[in-house]
Design a protein around this motif. Structure first.
Motif, PDB file in Angstrom:
ATOM      1  N   ASP A 270       0.807  -1.218   0.000  1.00 48.91           N
ATOM      2  CA  ASP A 270       0.000   0.000   0.000  1.00 48.91           C
ATOM      3  C   ASP A 270       0.842   1.272   0.000  1.00 48.91           C
ATOM      4  OD1 ASP A 270      -2.095  -1.737   0.144  1.00 48.91           O
ATOM      5  OD2 ASP A 270      -2.511  -1.405   2.269  1.00 48.91           O
ATOM      6  N   ALA A 273       4.034   4.866  -4.145  1.00 51.42           N
ATOM      7  CA  ALA A 273       3.586   6.227  -4.413  1.00 51.42           C
ATOM      8  C   ALA A 273       4.479   6.841  -5.483  1.00 51.42           C
ATOM      9  CB  ALA A 273       3.619   7.061  -3.131  1.00 51.42           C
ATOM     10  N   PHE A 295       1.858  11.923  -5.118  1.00 53.04           N
ATOM     11  CA  PHE A 295       0.619  11.180  -5.383  1.00 53.04           C
ATOM     12  C   PHE A 295       0.671   9.913  -4.545  1.00 53.04           C
ATOM     13  CE2 PHE A 295      -2.181   8.680  -8.400  1.00 53.04           C
ATOM     14  CZ  PHE A 295      -3.299   9.492  -8.275  1.00 53.04           C
ATOM     15  N   THR A 296      -0.309   9.729  -3.650  1.00 53.39           N
ATOM     16  CA  THR A 296      -0.255   8.650  -2.672  1.00 53.39           C
ATOM     17  C   THR A 296      -1.596   7.931  -2.569  1.00 53.39           C
ATOM     18  OG1 THR A 296      -0.935  10.107  -0.859  1.00 53.39           O
ATOM     19  CG2 THR A 296       1.429   9.952  -1.292  1.00 53.39           C
ATOM     20  N   SER A 297      -1.626   6.872  -1.756  1.00 55.31           N
ATOM     21  CA  SER A 297      -2.865   6.144  -1.483  1.00 55.31           C
ATOM     22  C   SER A 297      -3.913   7.069  -0.885  1.00 55.31           C
ATOM     23  CB  SER A 297      -2.599   4.995  -0.514  1.00 55.31           C
ATOM     24  OG  SER A 297      -1.668   4.084  -1.030  1.00 55.31           O
ATOM     25  N   GLY A 298      -5.185   6.768  -1.202  1.00 55.59           N
ATOM     26  CA  GLY A 298      -6.268   7.560  -0.632  1.00 55.59           C
ATOM     27  C   GLY A 298      -7.592   6.869  -0.860  1.00 55.59           C
ATOM     28  N   SER A 302      -5.095   2.053  -3.073  1.00 56.19           N
ATOM     29  CA  SER A 302      -3.782   2.100  -2.431  1.00 56.19           C
ATOM     30  C   SER A 302      -2.697   1.695  -3.421  1.00 56.19           C
ATOM     31  CB  SER A 302      -3.749   1.169  -1.216  1.00 56.19           C
ATOM     32  OG  SER A 302      -3.986  -0.179  -1.607  1.00 56.19           O
ATOM     33  N   ARG A 354      -0.607  19.272  -2.610  1.00 56.24           N
ATOM     34  CA  ARG A 354      -0.064  17.948  -2.876  1.00 56.24           C
ATOM     35  C   ARG A 354       0.519  17.367  -1.591  1.00 56.24           C
ATOM     36  NH1 ARG A 354       3.211  20.187  -7.942  1.00 56.24           N
ATOM     37  NH2 ARG A 354       2.748  22.059  -6.767  1.00 56.24           N
ATOM     38  N   THR A 356      -1.709  14.613  -3.861  1.00 54.77           N
ATOM     39  CA  THR A 356      -3.082  14.283  -4.212  1.00 54.77           C
ATOM     40  C   THR A 356      -3.248  12.769  -4.173  1.00 54.77           C
ATOM     41  OG1 THR A 356      -2.429  14.405  -6.540  1.00 54.77           O
ATOM     42  CG2 THR A 356      -3.486  16.351  -5.584  1.00 54.77           C
ATOM     43  N   THR A 357      -4.482  12.309  -4.351  1.00 54.04           N
ATOM     44  CA  THR A 357      -4.785  10.880  -4.263  1.00 54.04           C
ATOM     45  C   THR A 357      -5.652  10.460  -5.450  1.00 54.04           C
ATOM     46  OG1 THR A 357      -6.721  11.330  -2.867  1.00 54.04           O
ATOM     47  CG2 THR A 357      -4.631  10.885  -1.738  1.00 54.04           C
TER      48      THR A 357
END
Length: 531
Positions: A270, A273, A295-298, A302, A354, A356-357
């Motif tokens: 998870d 990114a 830009f990551t899990s959200g 994931s 940022r 963002t997801t």
């Protein structure tokens, strides 16, 4: 009017895709049909079921058709689409080679480029090994010898293959995730991922990192790779912190700078990114300007990463296509989100801050091209065949074969590219008129892109004439206190750093304007599009 063939009414129809032979594919799981979707879309755009993994997606657009390729344990499967979000299976286009070959299984991260009359697939593979390695929630590590993993090339006369392997790997060390890049001057470069003592974290922990090397005219590498993204930040480690990853490069150029968006962390977990590293020259030095991912899990998505960037059917609006896990399910699913330029770098999806997801709410389909003759600015894309042509009288040398010609006019100057390289330009007004070559397909959009950064004192403005009567959208990055106007729509911004502002005027607009209210206002990345 909406136009996909506005430059030539007699443009030839795009050739249909030949069938992919099924011989030799016994034992492979065939691609499964994606779930049909209503107009508009929600992520994921490709999910073929709970047992299917679509890791490392790459999209090639050719003659108006999108071709999606992804990693596979024994072969590379392809899908096709006309709108970037509704995909149909197109078969297996490359399989592992025979027993004596270096590329037998675990075909990872295919990227395809059309050059010199053929389709070149950069893809990593290895030979059989002993045992299995954990891939977490992903597929891809299933009995291959990890020490023999190499970056190689396969070739085909058509984007859907069948592709044929080169006899030897392109890179003779542990290597994956190649990304070909053509610069404005036509020089070709290859970004790819290696794992050696130089790519270890500073504390000595094992890690992999991205490098870049020039591609010679014969397709070989120059042999002088330079570092681009090496492990340095805590988020780039796996869950047990026993290994680091900087991988999956994709490079964009903006305002004369190079931005490589890379994936960090363990691809099967998870924490995967996207980060970014930048340079003023392809050959570096490269540096990470932020220690955080962008830009990551959200939500319930994931591990977003290993992305590519392509354009919508309008030929100008960029979209990132990437993989991610949905909920606790197995397998990476394919997602798409719009890419914006937000003053100090790229941004995936909307948001003032940022990282963002991934988007899960319903979105409009990626836009089609709209051309308003009252607007001077335009972007023309055309696949053509011939030795030369003219763009509104400006001569352009093609060199034969099928080429992608792009002509961008901002209202005062015209710039023409062929297969990504800038080949000709002139100042003054221009028309989207082609002559002298066979036109296979065209896309014409009313589009203005001012990528410059403007610094304003109170009362100063940035103004762009538009003049169209139909709907128009804008995106702009603003730092400081300012007023943004488009048609009858006005918003005020007050931000310590760059903030992305998007507006839409249904009844058209004579102009776009940003007025500084405070001192030291910065305005960048003004994009206007007829919708």
């Amino acid at each position: 009017m909406t136009s996909t063939t506005a430059a030539h009414a007699d443009a030839a129809a795009a050739p249909s895709a030949p069938a992919v032979p099924a011989a030799g594919l016994a034992g492979l799981l065939p691609p499964q049909r994606a779930v049909p979707r209503a107009p508009g879309f929600s992520n994921p755009v490709l999910d073929a079921g709970p047992t299917v993994d679509h890791g490392d997606p790459f999209v090639l657009e050719h003659l108006g058709v999108y071709h999606l390729f992804h990693s596979g344990p024994r072969g590379v499967d392809a899908y096709v689409s006309e709108d970037l979000v509704r995909w149909e299976p197109a078969g297996t286009v490359l399989t592992g080679a025979g027993e004596d070959h270096w590329a037998q299984l675990e075909l990872w991260a295919p990227e395809v480029v059309h050059q010199d009359g053929e389709f070149v697939m950069y893809v990593a593979a290895t030979r059989p090994g002993v045992g299995r390695r954990s891939a977490g929630k992903a597929c891809g590590a299933d009995g291959g010898d990890d020490t023999l993993r190499r970056q190689g090339v396969a070739r085909a006369p058509h984007p859907l293959g069948p592709y044929t392997w080169d006899d030897e790997p392109l890179v003779d060390e542990w290597s994956i995730d190649a990304h070909p890049f053509t610069d404005d001057d036509g020089r070709r470069w290859l970004f790819y991922n290696v794992r050696n003592d130089d790519t270890r974290h500073a504390d000595g922990t094992l890690g992999c990192g991205n490098v870049v090397d020039e591609v010679l005219p014969d397709g070989r590498l120059a042999g002088s790779p330079v570092p681009v993204a090496y492990p340095s930040e805590p988020w780039e480690a796996g869950p047990d912190a026993e290994q680091y990853w900087n991988e999956a490069p994709f490079t964009l150029k903006r305002r004369g700078r190079y931005y490589q968006m890379y994936s960090g962390g363990f691809f099967g977990g998870d924490g995967y990114a996207l980060g970014v590293t930048v340079a003023d020259s392809v050959a570096g030095p490269w540096r990470k300007e932020t220690v955080r991912p962008l830009f990551t899990s959200g939500g319930d998505v994931s591990g977003p990463g290993h992305h590519c960037v392509t354009v919508a059917p309008d030929g100008v609006t960029p979209y990132a296509v990437y993989h991610g896990y949905v909920g606790d399910g197995f397998g990476r699913k394919v997602h798409a989100d719009r890419l914006y330029w937000a003053g100090d770098g790229p941004q995936l999806g909307r948001g003032a801050v940022r990282p963002t997801t991934p988007s899960r709410d319903a979105q409009p389909l990626p836009p089609a091209a709209v051309h308003d003759p009252a607007v001077a600015a335009f972007h023309l894309r055309a696949w053509v065949r011939g030795d030369a042509l003219t763009v509104d009288g400006l001569p352009v040398v093609l060199g034969g074969g099928v080429r992608l010609v792009e002509a961008r006019h901002d209202g005062s100057s015209l710039v023409v590219r062929v297969d990504g390289a800038v080949v000709s330009s002139r100042t003054g007004r221009a028309r989207p008129v082609l002559a002298g070559a066979q036109v296979l397909r065209t896309t014409l959009a009313s589009h203005l892109d001012d990528e410059r950064e403007h610094v304003l004192s109170a009362g100063e403005t940035v103004v762009h004439a538009w003049g169209g009567a139909g709907p128009v959208e804008c995106a702009v990055a603003v730092s400081g206190r300012a007023r943004v106007e488009l048609g009858g729509t006005v918003v005020e911004v007050a931000s310590a750093g760059y903030e992305l502002v998007t507006l839409r005027a249904e009844g058209g607009a004579d102009r776009f304007c940003v007025t500084a209210i405070g001192e030291g206002v910065r305005v960048a990345d003004v994009v206007l599009d007829a919708r």
